[in-house]
Design an enzyme around this catalytic site. Structure first.
Site, PDB file in Angstrom:
ATOM      1  N   ASN A  33      40.804  34.956  34.039  1.00  0.00           N
ATOM      2  CA  ASN A  33      42.135  34.377  33.873  1.00  0.00           C
ATOM      3  C   ASN A  33      42.375  33.919  32.434  1.00  0.00           C
ATOM      4  OD1 ASN A  33      42.323  34.856  36.544  1.00  0.00           O
ATOM      5  ND2 ASN A  33      42.019  32.737  37.199  1.00  0.00           N
ATOM      6  N   ASP A  67      44.702  31.655  31.807  1.00  0.00           N
ATOM      7  CA  ASP A  67      45.254  30.291  31.845  1.00  0.00           C
ATOM      8  C   ASP A  67      44.157  29.282  31.504  1.00  0.00           C
ATOM      9  OD1 ASP A  67      43.805  29.449  34.255  1.00  0.00           O
ATOM     10  OD2 ASP A  67      45.176  30.710  35.410  1.00  0.00           O
ATOM     11  N   CYS A  86      46.800  41.313  11.083  1.00  0.00           N
ATOM     12  CA  CYS A  86      45.700  40.755  10.283  1.00  0.00           C
ATOM     13  C   CYS A  86      44.905  39.693  11.037  1.00  0.00           C
ATOM     14  CB  CYS A  86      46.218  40.202   8.952  1.00  0.00           C
ATOM     15  SG  CYS A  86      47.070  38.610   9.103  1.00  0.00           S
ATOM     16  N   THR A  91      39.332  37.727  43.107  1.00  0.00           N
ATOM     17  CA  THR A  91      39.503  38.898  42.234  1.00  0.00           C
ATOM     18  C   THR A  91      39.477  40.168  43.072  1.00  0.00           C
ATOM     19  OG1 THR A  91      38.648  40.160  40.341  1.00  0.00           O
ATOM     20  CG2 THR A  91      37.009  38.980  41.650  1.00  0.00           C
ATOM     21  N   HIS A 116      38.931  37.742  29.450  1.00  0.00           N
ATOM     22  CA  HIS A 116      40.148  38.454  29.063  1.00  0.00           C
ATOM     23  C   HIS A 116      40.999  37.659  28.082  1.00  0.00           C
ATOM     24  CE1 HIS A 116      39.810  41.127  32.924  1.00  0.00           C
ATOM     25  NE2 HIS A 116      38.961  41.461  31.983  1.00  0.00           N
ATOM     26  N   ASN A 135      38.044  35.126  49.279  1.00  0.00           N
ATOM     27  CA  ASN A 135      39.255  35.940  49.098  1.00  0.00           C
ATOM     28  C   ASN A 135      39.868  36.122  50.488  1.00  0.00           C
ATOM     29  OD1 ASN A 135      41.165  38.053  48.552  1.00  0.00           O
ATOM     30  ND2 ASN A 135      39.921  38.681  46.786  1.00  0.00           N
ATOM     31  N   PRO A 136      41.165  35.903  50.643  1.00  0.00           N
ATOM     32  CA  PRO A 136      41.768  36.065  51.976  1.00  0.00           C
ATOM     33  C   PRO A 136      41.653  37.490  52.508  1.00  0.00           C
ATOM     34  CG  PRO A 136      43.329  35.030  50.447  1.00  0.00           C
ATOM     35  CD  PRO A 136      42.136  35.451  49.645  1.00  0.00           C
ATOM     36  N   CYS A 186      54.042  36.864  10.963  1.00  0.00           N
ATOM     37  CA  CYS A 186      52.873  36.238  10.330  1.00  0.00           C
ATOM     38  C   CYS A 186      53.231  35.779   8.909  1.00  0.00           C
ATOM     39  CB  CYS A 186      51.758  37.273  10.291  1.00  0.00           C
ATOM     40  SG  CYS A 186      50.310  36.787   9.360  1.00  0.00           S
TER      41      CYS A 186
HETATM   42  P1  OAD Z   1      44.338  40.795  40.990  1.00  0.00           P
HETATM   43  O1  OAD Z   1      45.783  40.450  40.947  1.00  0.00           O
HETATM   44  O2  OAD Z   1      43.930  42.208  40.851  1.00  0.00           O
HETATM   45  O3  OAD Z   1      43.690  40.294  42.335  1.00  0.00           O
HETATM   46  C1  OAD Z   1      43.886  39.003  42.813  1.00  0.00           C
HETATM   47  C2  OAD Z   1      42.990  38.800  44.007  1.00  0.00           C
HETATM   48  O4  OAD Z   1      43.161  37.449  44.451  1.00  0.00           O
HETATM   49  C3  OAD Z   1      43.311  39.695  45.214  1.00  0.00           C
HETATM   50  O5  OAD Z   1      42.101  40.254  45.702  1.00  0.00           O
HETATM   51  C4  OAD Z   1      43.913  38.713  46.241  1.00  0.00           C
HETATM   52  O6  OAD Z   1      43.586  39.067  47.584  1.00  0.00           O
HETATM   53  C5  OAD Z   1      43.238  37.423  45.858  1.00  0.00           C
HETATM   54  N1  OAD Z   1      43.969  36.208  46.228  1.00  0.00           N
HETATM   55  C6  OAD Z   1      45.311  36.031  46.346  1.00  0.00           C
HETATM   56  N2  OAD Z   1      45.590  34.750  46.660  1.00  0.00           N
HETATM   57  C7  OAD Z   1      44.394  34.087  46.743  1.00  0.00           C
HETATM   58  C8  OAD Z   1      44.018  32.734  46.994  1.00  0.00           C
HETATM   59  N3  OAD Z   1      44.921  31.784  47.255  1.00  0.00           N
HETATM   60  N4  OAD Z   1      42.695  32.426  46.975  1.00  0.00           N
HETATM   61  C9  OAD Z   1      41.764  33.380  46.709  1.00  0.00           C
HETATM   62  N5  OAD Z   1      42.065  34.678  46.449  1.00  0.00           N
HETATM   63  C10 OAD Z   1      43.360  35.026  46.450  1.00  0.00           C
HETATM   64  O7  OAD Z   1      43.664  39.858  39.875  1.00  0.00           O
HETATM   65  P2  OAD Z   1      42.283  40.028  39.125  1.00  0.00           P
HETATM   66  O8  OAD Z   1      41.228  40.605  39.992  1.00  0.00           O
HETATM   67  O9  OAD Z   1      42.005  38.746  38.435  1.00  0.00           O
HETATM   68  O10 OAD Z   1      43.394  41.837  33.228  1.00  0.00           O
HETATM   69  O11 OAD Z   1      42.680  41.095  38.042  1.00  0.00           O
HETATM   70  C11 OAD Z   1      41.752  41.432  37.077  1.00  0.00           C
HETATM   71  C12 OAD Z   1      42.447  41.720  35.792  1.00  0.00           C
HETATM   72  O12 OAD Z   1      43.459  42.699  35.971  1.00  0.00           O
HETATM   73  C13 OAD Z   1      43.200  40.549  35.195  1.00  0.00           C
HETATM   74  O13 OAD Z   1      42.376  39.664  34.473  1.00  0.00           O
HETATM   75  C14 OAD Z   1      44.138  41.241  34.294  1.00  0.00           C
HETATM   76  C15 OAD Z   1      44.639  42.246  35.296  1.00  0.00           C
HETATM   77  O14 OAD Z   1      45.357  43.254  34.879  1.00  0.00           O
HETATM   78  C16 OAD Z   1      43.906  41.971  31.994  1.00  0.00           C
HETATM   79  O15 OAD Z   1      45.000  41.547  31.695  1.00  0.00           O
HETATM   80  C17 OAD Z   1      42.990  42.680  31.056  1.00  0.00           C
END
Ligand code: OAD
Length: 239
Positions: A88, A90, A116, A184, A105, A209-210, A143
């Site tokens: 994340n 954030d 630059c 994730t 990330h 993860n749900p 910049c």
């Molecule tokens: P995703 O949006 O791909 O996946 C989010 C996951 O969180 C899913 O598997 C959902 O089921 C789960 N989820 C949703 N609500 C939830 C909750 N309340 N509690 C627990 N799990 C929950 O996000 P990421 O896997 O983080 O990269 O995505 C990976 C990367 O792809 C990100 O960092 C970003 C994105 O494109 C870049 O920007 C390089």
């Protein structure tokens, strides 16, 4: 115990920050997050992409850490050696009480010149952020040093991860005694390859993860629930 948490967008979902694979709204509804998060997209239409990240930054600014973020920090207070590796961008782990988190990330609040690499204090991404609600196209600031456009401090698709963050993450996954993977989809590499580093060493892997994800097959246990509830269960078990 040495516990590693590997977190993704689902970790911040209960704080109201949309995950990456949610549909976008408003001005962004015609776009897919994947097509905005690239250098090509930024070069083609800098105002669209800078405006999108400013909107995301405003949303994060307004968001509060949730029970999951606070719960992870509680593991530290109960005497565990906790390390957080997050995808994340954030700052909710830090605001939730972790002194540091490894940001694979990058970070939203660390913009720099595209050409630059110069930075500016205060970071221009926070300028007037409280007034941003729906988000609009916005020309990125130029910049002072070279006139290039400012870009957000995140890793875009097609870019390498920050080397120090990656090396630290590999070390964390190599030494943990318990790995908890939270929220994730496990689809984006190389981050998605990290859980295997722990599981091949025989380390217990718990997924929160749900729904089923690409991580599920190698997890020893899957807590099919939101982050806050899952972390609460683990606190009751281990703290
Ligand atoms: P995703 O949006 O791909 O996946 C989010 C996951 O969180 C899913 O598997 C959902 O089921 C789960 N989820 C949703 N609500 C939830 C909750 N309340 N509690 C627990 N799990 C929950 O996000 P990421 O896997 O983080 O990269 O995505 C990976 C990367 O792809 C990100 O960092 C970003 C994105 O494109 C870049 O920007 C390089």
């Amino acid at each position: 115990m040495r516990i590693a948490f590997l977190t993704g967008a689902g970790m911040s979902a209960e704080s109201g920050v949309p995950t990456f694979r949610d549909a976008l709204t408003g001005l962004w509804s015609r776009y897919d997050a994947m097509t905005l998060a690239t250098e090509d997209a930024f070069r083609r239409d800098p105002a669209l992409v800078w405006g999108w990240y400013r909107w995301r930054a405003a949303m994060v600014r307004r968001a509060r850490p949730n029970a999951g973020h606070f719960g992870i920090a509680e593991f530290v207070r109960s005497g565990h050696a906790v390390e957080v590796v997050t995808q994340n961008v954030d700052d909710l782990h830090e605001r939730g009480g972790m002194r540091e988190a490894i940001h694979l990330h990058g970070r939203l609040f660390a913009s720099r010149c595209l050409d630059c690499g110069a930075t500016r204090e205060p970071d221009p991404i926070v300028d007037g952020l409280d007034a941003i609600v729906d988000g609009v196209r916005e020309t990125p600031p130029a910049c002072d040093a070279c006139g290039g456009p400012f870009r957000p401090g995140v890793v875009w698709f097609g870019e390498a991860l920050p080397e120090d963050a990656w090396a630290s993450a590999v070390a964390v996954l190599g030494r943990c005694e318990l790995l908890v993977v939270v929220g994730t989809s496990g689809l984006v590499h190389p981050a998605a390859s990290l859980p295997r580093l722990a599981s091949t060493r025989g380390t217990r892997v718990i997924e929160i993860n749900p729904v089923d994800s690409a991580v599920s097959p190698l997890a020893h246990e899957c807590l099919r629930m939101p982050a806050g509830a899952g972390i609460r269960i683990l606190l009751e078990r281990y703290a």
